[in-house]
Design an enzyme around this catalytic site. Structure first.
Site, PDB file in Angstrom:
ATOM      1  N   CYS A 273       7.838 -52.776  -2.139  1.00 40.27           N
ATOM      2  CA  CYS A 273       8.083 -54.206  -1.935  1.00 40.27           C
ATOM      3  C   CYS A 273       7.598 -54.949  -3.177  1.00 40.27           C
ATOM      4  CB  CYS A 273       7.326 -54.694  -0.706  1.00 40.27           C
ATOM      5  SG  CYS A 273       7.471 -56.477  -0.480  1.00 40.27           S
TER       6      CYS A 273
ATOM      7  N   CYS B 123      14.013 -56.525  -6.167  1.00 41.14           N
ATOM      8  CA  CYS B 123      13.709 -56.501  -4.724  1.00 41.14           C
ATOM      9  C   CYS B 123      14.335 -55.208  -4.209  1.00 41.14           C
ATOM     10  CB  CYS B 123      14.326 -57.717  -4.038  1.00 41.14           C
ATOM     11  SG  CYS B 123      14.253 -57.624  -2.229  1.00 41.14           S
TER      12      CYS B 123
END
Ligand code: DGL
Length: 248
Positions: free
Chosen positions: A72, A178
């Protein structure tokens, strides 16, 4: 020698990382936790993100897992640097620097980065790319709408429209900052070279001896049946998904 790694994210992005790791290292045991009751992370406060990160790390510690990939970027950019000294017993992999290292030596002049607003706010990619591509002009684009569309079933028309709102020009290279964003690759075709975190994360373990049994455990803090179906549809693979509660 590595037997098991823990992997965590807000949702399906981390599952793309798990799939890439599994393909590269079939014997590796992987425990993945998706915090889908709090997805998207991309506009959460630093306080919230710290709580989520600690909850993941506390759980992996309890499970006896010492190698943890933070799949993440939003957590890596905002909180991992600050809290990792509380977890000296764990080997925590931050994925931003390895992702940027892939672009070194290509001579790119113009690099665009798509990431969550919270990742862009910290300029984590601008800083890391400044080290590996000092000659490049780096443009970070906060893309808040993509993760909700992906988590909500990844409707191709909605996703294409959302991507087009952010991708209005060509660049020498695009960095998908991302872990959910490899799913937008088809809509970036012809816009420049594309880099994501998956290969960079796989390469983190390329010199390691892997000594597991190939076990994969997938957990979500929200709806296991929904996640299982999303994994089948989007990733074309079959995994059982179990519910988990984190103390965040
Ligand atoms: N996949 C995560 C990232 O790499 C989090 C996205 C989100 O939940 O907004 O940033």
């Amino acid at each position: 020698m590595i037997t098991t790694i823990g992997c965590c994210d807000s949702g399906l992005g981390g599952m793309l990382v798990v799939k890439a790791l599994k393909e590269a290292y079939p014997d590796l045991n992987i425990v993945f936790i998706a915090d889908q009751s709090n997805v998207p992370y991309g506009e959460k406060s630093v306080e919230d993100l710290s709580r989520y990160a600690r909850a993941f790390l506390d759980r992996f510690r309890k499970m006896g897992i010492h190698e943890v990939v933070i799949a993440c970027n939003t957590l890596c950019a905002n909180v991992i640097g600050d809290i990792q000294e509380e977890y000296e017993d764990l080997h925590i992999f931050n994925i931003i620097e390895p992702t940027c290292r892939q672009l070194a030596g290509h001579g790119y002049q113009k690099i665009n980065v798509l990431a969550t607003p919270k990742t862009v706010e910290r300029h984590a990619y601008q800083k890391a790319l400044g080290i590996f591509c000092p000659e490049a002009e780096v443009h970070e684009i906060p893309a808040a709408k993509l993760v909700p569309v992906i988590e909500d079933g990844c409707d191709p028309l909605l996703l294409k429209k959302a991507v087009e709102g952010y991708v209005t020009e060509k660049a020498d290279a695009w960095v998908l900052g991302c872990t959910h964003f490899p799913l937008i690759r088809p809509y970036l075709e012809g816009k420049g070279e594309i880099f994501d975190s998956n290969q960079a994360i796989v390469d983190l373990f390329k010199d390691e001896q892997i000594n597991g049994e190939g076990r994969v455990e997938i957990y979500t803090t929200k709806d296991p049946d929904k996640m299982k179906k999303s994994i089948q549809t989007l990733l074309k693979c079959e995994y059982d998904v179990k519910a988990i509660t984190l103390d965040s």
